[in-house]
Design an enzyme around this catalytic site. Structure first.
Site, mmCIF file in Angstrom:
data_model
loop_
_atom_site.group_PDB
_atom_site.id
_atom_site.type_symbol
_atom_site.label_atom_id
_atom_site.label_comp_id
_atom_site.label_asym_id
_atom_site.label_seq_id
_atom_site.Cartn_x
_atom_site.Cartn_y
_atom_site.Cartn_z
ATOM 1 N N ASN A 48 12.486 2.214 -11.701
ATOM 2 C CA ASN A 48 12.232 2.553 -10.302
ATOM 3 C C ASN A 48 13.507 2.850 -9.518
ATOM 4 O O ASN A 48 13.465 3.507 -8.484
ATOM 5 C CB ASN A 48 11.453 1.435 -9.608
ATOM 6 N N SER B 201 -0.324 1.839 -10.419
ATOM 7 C CA SER B 201 -0.552 1.468 -9.020
ATOM 8 C C SER B 201 -0.924 2.700 -8.219
ATOM 9 O O SER B 201 -0.518 3.824 -8.551
ATOM 10 C CB SER B 201 0.718 0.826 -8.447
ATOM 11 N N ALA B 202 -1.692 2.500 -7.154
ATOM 12 C CA ALA B 202 -2.194 3.623 -6.358
ATOM 13 C C ALA B 202 -1.177 4.174 -5.378
ATOM 14 O O ALA B 202 -1.058 5.387 -5.202
ATOM 15 C CB ALA B 202 -3.454 3.191 -5.600
ATOM 16 N N THR C 212 -14.747 -9.803 -5.278
ATOM 17 C CA THR C 212 -15.413 -8.558 -4.904
ATOM 18 C C THR C 212 -14.409 -7.416 -4.898
ATOM 19 O O THR C 212 -13.330 -7.518 -4.316
ATOM 20 C CB THR C 212 -16.050 -8.693 -3.508
ATOM 21 N N CYS D 17 10.818 -3.615 -3.225
ATOM 22 C CA CYS D 17 10.382 -5.005 -3.362
ATOM 23 C C CYS D 17 11.506 -5.986 -3.082
ATOM 24 O O CYS D 17 11.283 -7.183 -2.970
ATOM 25 C CB CYS D 17 9.835 -5.239 -4.775
ATOM 26 N N THR E 261 1.958 -5.358 -9.282
ATOM 27 C CA THR E 261 2.431 -6.714 -9.551
ATOM 28 C C THR E 261 1.343 -7.557 -10.201
ATOM 29 O O THR E 261 1.584 -8.256 -11.193
ATOM 30 C CB THR E 261 2.929 -7.378 -8.255
#
Length: 388
Positions: free
Chosen positions: A150, A198-199, A237, A324, A72
């Site tokens: 999707n 995306s992972a 970070t 989602c 996203t």
């Protein structure tokens, strides 16, 4: 529960052991990857190793991989006005396909009046000629088309779309979250200018993704501003453990992709052949190229929510569409764009398979479906089936 069967891989995939090991090792490091001391450099090495692994999986230059909090954010980062290619004019118009993920339909940083929508055919595919006609009616645009849907799994003709977009002086963004490690996804072959991945859909951790930039793209406006992380493109970070897991998952998933997807496609085809034995079953987008692991089906009279609960009670996890949208009782915008009426759309159930899905899993799923179909459709007036 150990005996449960998971058939909702498009929502998220189980964490791979290699990704878990990489994350645990990263969590042992104390350093901030922006620090110059030894501890900081150790953390930086993990981030850059993962960057190289994601780049290798997408055929990109590592310097063009920007880590984000997920698909996203990658989509939102990509959809920015004033982008340009080389010395071209800045682009201030966005065109998206009608079947995009909600994060793309939201339009990123574009004003609502600057966003156009291109429709799809009955199989959920964007036709390049239709897009060409729309792009000819205005200034050069940033166009966003997902590589695969999707919900239905339908693949888009991205290379042909890229040619149309570039001929019109525009840029192409591709949401490739669902295609990553299920289909060959090299940014140069796609001819895309920006690609989101995306992972967690490939067996990496949730909460990390990346935007891949093509060559010759101008400055990318940062969504998050502050420090100079990610070459000034995304402040904050870095999520070192998540990024390390992402890199490991990318490496392992790509190494086994061809064999995994060939096996999964055979399972998917057997599943669909058996589902069609129920009178009236419709499998969406089955006449066009699809992801090898995805089935979206319905039958007149079926209520998807009831079916999902029924499968769950049988120990099988499936979905009624995009994860989602969980908790939102509303028709699928994808099926609506394909011209599917609400009576059929409300019964759409998605089954998505993965690398550990077995023949026994499919057997149990079909056994559960036969039981559910008999119970859920028994009272439906069979004469209504003739209308579909």
């Amino acid at each position: 529960m150990a005996d449960r069967i998971y058939l909702d891989w498009n929502a998220t995939a189980p964490l791979r052991s290699e990704a878990r090991a990489a994350m645990m090792a990263a969590l042992e490091l104390v350093g901030n990857p922006s620090s110059v001391h030894a501890e900081g450099r150790a953390a930086r090495r993990l981030v850059e190793q993962a960057r190289a692994e994601v780049a290798a999986a997408t055929g990109a230059d590592a310097r063009n991989v920007v880590f984000t909090s997920g698909g996203t954010e990658a989509n939102s980062l990509a959809l920015a006005p004033h982008l340009r290619r080389d010395s071209g004019l800045p682009i201030n118009r966005l065109v998206v396909s009608a079947v995009e993920h909600a994060s793309v339909l939201a339009g990123g940083l574009f004003e609502p009046g600057a966003i156009g929508v291109v429709g799809v055919n009955q199989s959920g595919v964007v036709e390049p000629d239709r897009l060409r006609e729309q792009l000819a009616r205005g200034s050069p645009a940033l166009v966003s088309v997902m590589s695969s849907n999707n919900e239905t799994g339908a693949l888009q003709p991205i290379a042909a779309i890229a040619e149309v977009v570039h001929d019109a002086g525009g840029l192409l963004h591709v949401d490739a979250v669902q295609s990553f490690a299920k289909n060959t996804l090299y940014i140069k072959e796609l001819k895309a200018d920006l690609v989101s991945v995306s992972a967690h859909n490939i067996g990496g951790p949730k909460g990390v993704g990346a935007l891949i930039l093509g060559e010759g793209l101008g400055d990318l406006p940062a969504l998050l501003r502050g420090g100079g992380q990610e070459q000034g493109r995304r402040a904050g970070t870095e999520n070192v453990a998540g990024i390390a897991g992402f890199g490991a998952a990318s490496r392992v998933a790509m190494a086994s992709m061809v064999d995994d997807m060939a096996r999964v496609e055979k399972l998917r085809d057997r599943l669909e052949d058996s589902l069609r034995q129920t009178r009236g079953v419709i499998v969406f987008s089955d006449q066009v190229p699809r992801l090898p692991n995805t089935t979206l089906f319905t039958v007149p009279g079926l209520n998807a929510e009831t079916a999902v609960i029924g499968f769950d009670l049988e120990g099988i996890s499936v979905s009624s569409g995009s994860a989602c949208s969980s908790g939102k009782v509303q028709p699928s915008h994808v099926l609506e764009a394909m011209g599917v009426g609400p009576e059929l759309a409300r019964g759409a159930v998605r089954l998505s398979l993965g690398w550990s899905t077995t023949e026994a899993d499919i057997d149990r799923c079909l056994e559960a479906w036969r039981k559910l179909a008999g119970a859920l459709l028994r009272e439906y007036d069979e004469t209504q089936l003739e209308r579909f």
